[in-house]
Motif scaffolding. Structure first.
Motif, PDB file in Angstrom:
ATOM      1  N   SER A  76       0.722  -1.445   0.511  1.00 20.74           N
ATOM      2  CA  SER A  76       0.024  -0.340  -0.037  1.00 20.74           C
ATOM      3  C   SER A  76       1.194   1.244   0.051  1.00 20.74           C
ATOM      4  N   VAL A  77       1.000   1.670  -1.106  1.00 26.88           N
ATOM      5  CA  VAL A  77       2.447   3.001  -0.794  1.00 26.88           C
ATOM      6  C   VAL A  77       1.420   4.465  -1.177  1.00 26.88           C
ATOM      7  N   VAL A  78       1.794   5.037   0.124  1.00 26.50           N
ATOM      8  CA  VAL A  78       0.643   6.845  -0.108  1.00 26.50           C
ATOM      9  C   VAL A  78       2.305   7.227   0.234  1.00 26.50           C
ATOM     10  N   LYS A  79       2.174   8.960  -0.089  1.00 26.39           N
ATOM     11  CA  LYS A  79       3.093   9.509   0.059  1.00 26.39           C
ATOM     12  C   LYS A  79       3.734  10.364   1.351  1.00 26.39           C
ATOM     13  N   GLY A  80       3.315  10.217   2.487  1.00 29.54           N
ATOM     14  CA  GLY A  80       3.023  10.050   3.804  1.00 29.54           C
ATOM     15  C   GLY A  80       1.804  10.388   4.877  1.00 29.54           C
ATOM     16  N   GLN A 104       6.927   9.540  -4.253  1.00 30.40           N
ATOM     17  CA  GLN A 104       6.304   9.253  -5.708  1.00 30.40           C
ATOM     18  C   GLN A 104       6.370  10.966  -6.695  1.00 30.40           C
ATOM     19  N   GLY A 105       7.709  11.133  -6.631  1.00 28.07           N
ATOM     20  CA  GLY A 105       8.113  12.096  -8.149  1.00 28.07           C
ATOM     21  C   GLY A 105       7.781  12.590  -7.251  1.00 28.07           C
ATOM     22  N   ASP A 106       7.174  14.213  -5.680  1.00 28.89           N
ATOM     23  CA  ASP A 106       6.648  15.100  -6.322  1.00 28.89           C
ATOM     24  C   ASP A 106       7.559  15.602  -5.577  1.00 28.89           C
ATOM     25  N   ALA A 107       7.700  16.895  -6.364  1.00 26.48           N
ATOM     26  CA  ALA A 107       9.253  18.002  -5.755  1.00 26.48           C
ATOM     27  C   ALA A 107       8.879  18.507  -4.891  1.00 26.48           C
ATOM     28  N   ALA A 108       7.981  18.989  -4.616  1.00 31.18           N
ATOM     29  CA  ALA A 108       8.280  19.503  -2.903  1.00 31.18           C
ATOM     30  C   ALA A 108       7.707  18.551  -1.606  1.00 31.18           C
ATOM     31  N   LEU A 109       7.680  17.068  -2.052  1.00 28.72           N
ATOM     32  CA  LEU A 109       8.304  16.474  -0.890  1.00 28.72           C
ATOM     33  C   LEU A 109       9.370  15.629  -0.727  1.00 28.72           C
ATOM     34  N   GLN A 115      10.775  18.939   6.142  1.00 28.60           N
ATOM     35  CA  GLN A 115       9.220  18.969   6.193  1.00 28.60           C
ATOM     36  C   GLN A 115       9.240  17.055   5.798  1.00 28.60           C
ATOM     37  N   PRO A 116       8.976  16.383   7.024  1.00 26.63           N
ATOM     38  CA  PRO A 116       9.514  14.941   6.414  1.00 26.63           C
ATOM     39  C   PRO A 116       7.553  13.827   5.618  1.00 26.63           C
ATOM     40  N   LEU A 117       7.906  13.089   5.608  1.00 22.44           N
ATOM     41  CA  LEU A 117       6.981  12.219   4.772  1.00 22.44           C
ATOM     42  C   LEU A 117       6.388  11.528   5.886  1.00 22.44           C
ATOM     43  N   VAL A 118       6.455  11.786   6.881  1.00 22.07           N
ATOM     44  CA  VAL A 118       5.445  11.066   8.149  1.00 22.07           C
ATOM     45  C   VAL A 118       5.535  12.378   9.420  1.00 22.07           C
TER      46      VAL A 118
END
Length: 167
Positions: A76-80, A104-109, A115-118
């Motif tokens: 189950s893949v999520v950005k954060g 997932q390639g999100d430039a802002a993340l 700003q961490p993923l979790v």
């Protein structure tokens, strides 16, 4: 609550595996504090915003991803995951178990943003267990705070009692 890539967010309470939500965000919106949101294997291009006490269980819930990993199936893949306000000031009891957390390639993340993923403002019971963290397509071992090729932080939990294990 249940979430599946084949689900629907239209007039749905997501209470059974036969009637899942399409997005985790919608499941959060129809949930009540204390609910468990079960997320089927698949890719969910969302940073999940958490505004109540919830448990999120992915397809590999209970399967270690740590030093001695178990046999994991499709993820189950999520950005954060982030408590409202990034991380906000209201403590939340949150469990995140069995996910692949990938920007997932999100430039802002991926950008150097601190700003961490979790990012959680933890309550008396905060659990981040059995998750695979992916920072970027390519790992850069000497990446500093100004890094622009991978996420600066995987996980930050402010406050609360925290259990971080087997990630």
């Amino acid at each position: 609550r249940y979430v599946d890539p084949a689900g629907s967010d239209t007039a749905n309470d997501c209470l059974t595996p036969a009637t899942p939500c399409l997005t985790i965000a919608y499941a959060v919106s129809v949930s009540t504090g204390g609910d468990t949101i079960s997320v089927a294997a698949g890719t969910y291009p969302e940073v999940v915003s958490i505004d109540k006490d919830l448990a999120f269980v992915g397809a590999n819930s209970g399967v270690s991803a740590g030093v001695t990993p178990g046999t994991r199936g499709p993820e189950s893949v999520v950005k954060g995951f982030r408590t409202s306000g990034n991380p906000g000031t209201t403590q939340r009891n949150v469990t995140v178990d069995g996910f692949q957390i990938d920007p997932q390639g999100d430039a802002a993340l991926i950008a150097a943003s601190a700003q961490p993923l979790v990012w959680l403002f933890g309550g008396p019971s905060t659990n981040v267990v059995n998750n695979v963290f992916v920072g970027a397509a390519t790992y850069v071992p000497d990446c500093s705070y100004t890094c622009t090729t991978m996420t600066d932080y995987a996980l930050t939990v402010s406050s609360g009692t925290i259990n971080i294990a087997d990630n």
